[in-house]
Write a protein that holds these residues in place. Structure first.
Motif, PDB file in Angstrom:
ATOM      1  N   TRP A 152       0.835  -1.208   0.000  1.00  0.00           N
ATOM      2  CA  TRP A 152       0.000   0.000   0.000  1.00  0.00           C
ATOM      3  C   TRP A 152       0.868   1.256   0.000  1.00  0.00           C
ATOM      4  O   TRP A 152       1.843   1.338   0.747  1.00  0.00           O
ATOM      5  CB  TRP A 152      -0.912   0.026   1.238  1.00  0.00           C
ATOM      6  CG  TRP A 152      -1.782  -1.183   1.380  1.00  0.00           C
ATOM      7  CD1 TRP A 152      -1.689  -2.143   2.331  1.00  0.00           C
ATOM      8  CD2 TRP A 152      -2.866  -1.561   0.537  1.00  0.00           C
ATOM      9  NE1 TRP A 152      -2.653  -3.108   2.138  1.00  0.00           N
ATOM     10  CE2 TRP A 152      -3.384  -2.770   1.045  1.00  0.00           C
ATOM     11  CE3 TRP A 152      -3.450  -1.014  -0.605  1.00  0.00           C
ATOM     12  CZ2 TRP A 152      -4.464  -3.428   0.456  1.00  0.00           C
ATOM     13  CZ3 TRP A 152      -4.523  -1.665  -1.184  1.00  0.00           C
ATOM     14  CH2 TRP A 152      -5.020  -2.858  -0.662  1.00  0.00           C
ATOM     15  N   ASP A 185      -2.325   7.408  -3.058  1.00  0.00           N
ATOM     16  CA  ASP A 185      -2.080   7.612  -4.481  1.00  0.00           C
ATOM     17  C   ASP A 185      -3.385   8.157  -5.066  1.00  0.00           C
ATOM     18  O   ASP A 185      -4.383   7.447  -5.151  1.00  0.00           O
ATOM     19  CB  ASP A 185      -1.693   6.259  -5.099  1.00  0.00           C
ATOM     20  CG  ASP A 185      -1.570   6.310  -6.605  1.00  0.00           C
ATOM     21  OD1 ASP A 185      -1.965   7.327  -7.201  1.00  0.00           O
ATOM     22  OD2 ASP A 185      -1.087   5.319  -7.177  1.00  0.00           O
ATOM     23  N   GLN A 211      -5.051   6.181  -7.758  1.00  0.00           N
ATOM     24  CA  GLN A 211      -5.636   4.936  -7.257  1.00  0.00           C
ATOM     25  C   GLN A 211      -6.958   5.213  -6.551  1.00  0.00           C
ATOM     26  O   GLN A 211      -7.925   4.471  -6.727  1.00  0.00           O
ATOM     27  CB  GLN A 211      -4.662   4.243  -6.305  1.00  0.00           C
ATOM     28  CG  GLN A 211      -5.186   2.899  -5.830  1.00  0.00           C
ATOM     29  CD  GLN A 211      -4.196   2.143  -4.977  1.00  0.00           C
ATOM     30  OE1 GLN A 211      -3.535   2.716  -4.109  1.00  0.00           O
ATOM     31  NE2 GLN A 211      -4.076   0.846  -5.230  1.00  0.00           N
ATOM     32  N   ARG A 256      -9.602   5.768  -9.112  1.00  0.00           N
ATOM     33  CA  ARG A 256     -10.045   4.488  -9.683  1.00  0.00           C
ATOM     34  C   ARG A 256     -10.895   3.720  -8.667  1.00  0.00           C
ATOM     35  O   ARG A 256     -11.936   3.164  -9.006  1.00  0.00           O
ATOM     36  CB  ARG A 256      -8.836   3.631 -10.077  1.00  0.00           C
ATOM     37  CG  ARG A 256      -8.016   4.165 -11.220  1.00  0.00           C
ATOM     38  CD  ARG A 256      -7.086   3.088 -11.774  1.00  0.00           C
ATOM     39  NE  ARG A 256      -6.178   2.552 -10.780  1.00  0.00           N
ATOM     40  CZ  ARG A 256      -4.971   3.064 -10.495  1.00  0.00           C
ATOM     41  NH1 ARG A 256      -4.539   4.127 -11.140  1.00  0.00           N
ATOM     42  NH2 ARG A 256      -4.204   2.502  -9.589  1.00  0.00           N
ATOM     43  N   VAL A 307      -4.082   0.980 -16.915  1.00  0.00           N
ATOM     44  CA  VAL A 307      -3.998   0.151 -15.717  1.00  0.00           C
ATOM     45  C   VAL A 307      -4.732  -1.142 -16.034  1.00  0.00           C
ATOM     46  O   VAL A 307      -5.782  -1.094 -16.685  1.00  0.00           O
ATOM     47  CB  VAL A 307      -4.662   0.890 -14.533  1.00  0.00           C
ATOM     48  CG1 VAL A 307      -4.698   0.019 -13.300  1.00  0.00           C
ATOM     49  CG2 VAL A 307      -3.953   2.197 -14.259  1.00  0.00           C
ATOM     50  N   GLN A 365      -6.554  -5.802  -9.664  1.00  0.00           N
ATOM     51  CA  GLN A 365      -6.355  -4.352  -9.685  1.00  0.00           C
ATOM     52  C   GLN A 365      -7.567  -3.625  -9.089  1.00  0.00           C
ATOM     53  O   GLN A 365      -7.420  -2.705  -8.282  1.00  0.00           O
ATOM     54  CB  GLN A 365      -6.114  -3.902 -11.128  1.00  0.00           C
ATOM     55  CG  GLN A 365      -5.791  -2.426 -11.258  1.00  0.00           C
ATOM     56  CD  GLN A 365      -4.474  -2.080 -10.584  1.00  0.00           C
ATOM     57  OE1 GLN A 365      -3.507  -2.826 -10.670  1.00  0.00           O
ATOM     58  NE2 GLN A 365      -4.430  -0.950  -9.890  1.00  0.00           N
ATOM     59  N   GLN A 391      -7.520  -3.951  -5.324  1.00  0.00           N
ATOM     60  CA  GLN A 391      -6.496  -3.073  -4.734  1.00  0.00           C
ATOM     61  C   GLN A 391      -7.027  -1.650  -4.646  1.00  0.00           C
ATOM     62  O   GLN A 391      -6.912  -0.987  -3.616  1.00  0.00           O
ATOM     63  CB  GLN A 391      -5.259  -3.031  -5.652  1.00  0.00           C
ATOM     64  CG  GLN A 391      -4.478  -4.299  -5.715  1.00  0.00           C
ATOM     65  CD  GLN A 391      -3.264  -4.247  -4.801  1.00  0.00           C
ATOM     66  OE1 GLN A 391      -3.021  -3.232  -4.172  1.00  0.00           O
ATOM     67  NE2 GLN A 391      -2.542  -5.337  -4.719  1.00  0.00           N
ATOM     68  N   ASP A 392      -7.592  -1.191  -5.766  1.00  0.00           N
ATOM     69  CA  ASP A 392      -8.009   0.206  -5.852  1.00  0.00           C
ATOM     70  C   ASP A 392      -9.156   0.502  -4.889  1.00  0.00           C
ATOM     71  O   ASP A 392      -9.153   1.524  -4.208  1.00  0.00           O
ATOM     72  CB  ASP A 392      -8.429   0.538  -7.293  1.00  0.00           C
ATOM     73  CG  ASP A 392      -7.242   0.471  -8.247  1.00  0.00           C
ATOM     74  OD1 ASP A 392      -6.095   0.439  -7.755  1.00  0.00           O
ATOM     75  OD2 ASP A 392      -7.458   0.440  -9.476  1.00  0.00           O
TER      76      ASP A 392
END
Lengths: 283, 416
Positions: free
Chosen positions: A40, A50, A53, A56, A226, A232, A235-236
């Motif tokens: 992270w 971020d 991020q 997203r 991305v 993904q 994560q976002d």
């Protein structure tokens, strides 16, 4: 003067006192498989969110999660705040206008939202939410990332105190979103439930919410893309949920850095002052 | 105490004030000139650290109370409101929450120092007893404060802890209902806990004033445990100990700040970020770390003792483990104060410390298997230390020779 024995015993006592709460956490382990730590951007003392991020993650939240989960403490204006997704004021205004909120004073009882409004809930009340979701209310997202955690085994939890790792919540959410499996043989899955490796008891009411290419990410200004994968997405959205639970994290850590530098410098000066004062006393 | 004072009112105004309300004289005598043994080690700075911690808790608490709503429907979100919308709220709230843990860390070190160096012995029994009363009140205050955010752990801790009182025969249930303001933990519980959580720190502050008063009659104990013989053994409190204490306070603030700014939630439990729900019991109900040793003692008694059932037995041992502290000055029969000169005592003392930490570990462990046995053994030793070691060890122990004065011990150490 410091006496070596005093120093050692003070250090031992402090270490013990720090260890006790940590031990307490360890003894509290659940029987879930090991949850992998993610990399992270907001972990550790220099951690910051971020922005891309979070934007997203917000998209994932908005297009997928928000269909069932509320986020009662999120106001549209928060999305424009620095340290978060930091959308522009105009973007947030336009976004808010797409939603309708209940307002007894407005004509017809509803009006378009403004940035000061809270994120509207997908269901009018808990009862409705329960009926639409197999009997249980999907948990509110506001502080969910801090309401979940990972119990680290010995000696990891000791290191957490010194590396300032407190990202068990996003780790768990990320693992959960990637934890859907076929139930192992002999596992009796109740009707309408799904098997998830990381969910306590393994039978979760939420169907696998994410699939590859489900959400279309805008390419960046330089054409950077991305991957559009569950990995993904999860994560976002986990990062976004951490921001949602702890919107002031960046400012808090930045302040902390200054505070600590100040305290170290001040303690150093006081140490020399004290030494000077005590110089002429045999003690 | 006026013999320590060198105060001479300088100006006419000071003189006028001194004849009517000698606050300046008082401050000079007690905060500046007060003769303090010159050999105090850093364990003696925790008194000052605790005084500062109390101030920090009261100041942050007063600010939090301006923004907090003690109502079961709004309390949880009002704490989040403080974290999100109040200027500096996240820091103030984290300081208060982490501050409770730091307060207890300092408190346990302060008490551990007291037990090792025999500071509780004559003529400091009352000083010590006031200290124990402060400890009890701080525990009550911390417990009620933990309920206020109205998370799952808040609610279930309130339920479990108030339930303890129900085990008391005859008066148990009326006490339980009085504490809860009803038959179950609900809005009246939250309201009275908030009210008492605001009140008790001021009672603590008053007791701290008495604690310091009682300290200033016999003066400080010191690592040798030998009484102050002459002014050569002491230094004035200011600037020697004001600066030493200030240094220690700032050093103590470093881990404190580390927690507040980098890991404010690590000492808490994730479940407390879920709003209280009387229909859902958390998988593990664990008290805050600073209650764990006593919680372990409460749970260790899982068997009936004659006509006393296990539930009441647990409560008796739990209460006894704290009440016994009040009798320590009379349980310890050794004429030697400081553990430094007691070769056998040292072993029992450090075993007691390890045992106390083990109790904390067991308080968080599930009550099953080996943990149950260990909890019984550690509970036994906790009481064994106070009821057997302290009274009877002096019969078998030959203390090392004591220095004749503080100055002698200091010089003896300094010489090669």
């Amino acid at each position: 003067m410091f006496n070596i024995k005093t120093l050692i015993s003070a250090a031992a006592l402090t270490a013990a006192l720090v260890a006790v709460p940590a031990v307490a956490q360890e003894a509290d382990t659940h029987a879930t498989p090991h949850i992998e730590r993610q990399d992270w951007s907001f972990a550790g003392i220099f951690g910051t969110y971020d922005q891309n991020q979070l934007q997203r993650g917000f998209q994932v939240f908005r297009e997928v999660c928000a269909n069932c989960h509320s986020a009662n403490l999120l106001a549209f204006r928060n999305l424009a705040e620095p340290g978060g997704p930091h959308f522009s004021e105009e973007q947030v205004k336009a976004l808010a206008a797409e939603y309708e909120v209940a307002d007894a004073a407005a004509e017809g009882g509803v009006r378009p939202a403004v940035p000061a409004d809270r994120w509207p809930s997908p269901f009018a009340n808990d009862q409705e939410a329960r009926e639409a979701n197999g009997g249980s209310v999907p948990p509110d997202f506001s502080v969910l990332a801090k309401a979940r955690g990972v119990s680290d085994p010995f000696p990891t939890w000791i290191f957490n105190y010194f590396t300032a790792y407190a990202e068990g919540g996003p780790d768990y959410i990320h693992a959960l979103l990637n934890g859907y499996r076929e139930p192992p043989e002999g596992f009796e899955l109740p009707e309408g439930k799904y098997y998830n490796e990381y969910f306590p008891g393994h039978a979760i009411g939420m169907s696998p919410p994410l699939s590859d290419d489900q959400i279309t990410y805008e390419p960046g200004e330089n054409g950077e893309t991305v991957p559009q994968t569950v990995e993904q997405y999860s994560q976002d959205v986990s990062a976004f949920m951490m921001w949602l639970a702890e919107p002031g994290l960046v400012a808090r850590k930045q302040t902390g850095f200054v505070v600590l530098l100040y305290l170290f410098a001040f303690a150093g000066l006081l140490w020399f002052t004290k030494k000077r004062i005590w110089k002429s006393v045999e003690h | 105490m006026s013999e320590h004072s060198t105060y001479q009112p300088g100006t006419g105004v000071e003189k006028w004030l001194d004849e009517r309300l000698p606050v300046v004289r008082f401050a000079k005598e007690h905060l500046m000139d007060f003769p303090t043994p010159k050999n105090l080690n850093y364990f003696w700075t925790f008194g000052a650290i605790l005084a500062i911690m109390l101030v920090v808790q009261i100041v942050t608490g007063i600010i939090l109370a301006m923004h907090y709503t003690p109502n079961i429907a709004m309390a949880f979100n009002s704490v989040e409101h403080i974290r999100r919308d109040v200027n500096g709220g996240r820091i103030i709230q984290a300081t208060h929450a982490v501050g409770a843990s730091m307060f207890f860390a300092a408190l346990y070190i302060h008490m551990g120092r007291n037990l090792y160096f025999g500071s509780y012995k004559a003529p400091r029994e009352i000083l010590y007893i006031i200290g124990v009363l402060i400890f009890i009140l701080v525990m009550a205050t911390a417990f009620m404060g933990y309920v206020l955010p109205w998370g799952q752990m808040s609610f279930w801790a309130a339920t479990v802890i108030t339930n303890i009182f129900a085990a008391i025969p005859v008066v148990g249930n009326p006490i339980l209902e009085l504490l809860r303001g009803g038959f179950a933990v609900d809005n009246p519980t939250l309201n009275r806990f908030f009210s008492l959580h605001y009140l008790l720190p001021f009672v603590v502050a008053a007791l701290v004033a008495l604690h310091i008063w009682a300290l200033h009659v016999p003066g400080n104990n010191n690592p040798t445990g030998v009484d102050v013989k002459s002014s050569r053994d002491t230094v004035p409190f200011h600037p020697y100990y004001t600066m030493k204490d200030l240094f220690a306070i700032v050093v103590f603030a470093i881990p404190f700040a580390w927690f507040v700014f980098f890991i404010p939630d690590i000492l808490g439990h994730p479940d407390n970020y879920v709003m209280a729900n009387s229909q859902v019991t958390p998988a593990h109900i664990v008290p805050e770390w600073y209650f764990l040793p006593f919680y372990a003692i409460l749970r260790a008694i899982d068997f009936n003792i004659l006509f006393i059932d296990s539930r009441l037995g647990g409560v008796i041992f739990f209460a006894g483990s704290i009440v016994i502290l009040l009798f320590v000055p009379w349980l310890d029969r050794s004429p030697v104060r400081s553990g430094t000169f007691r070769p056998l005592f040292k072993w029992f003392y450090w075993l007691f410390i390890i045992n106390f930490l083990a109790l904390a570990y067991l308080g968080a462990a599930p009550a099953e298997g080996i943990y149950v046995v260990l909890a019984k053994i550690t509970t036994f030793y906790y009481f064994f230390y106070f009821l057997v070691v302290l009274p009877f060890l002096p019969m078998f122990e030959k203390p090392r020779p004591l220095p004749t004065s503080i100055s002698e011990s200091v010089l003896g150490k300094a010489l090669p």
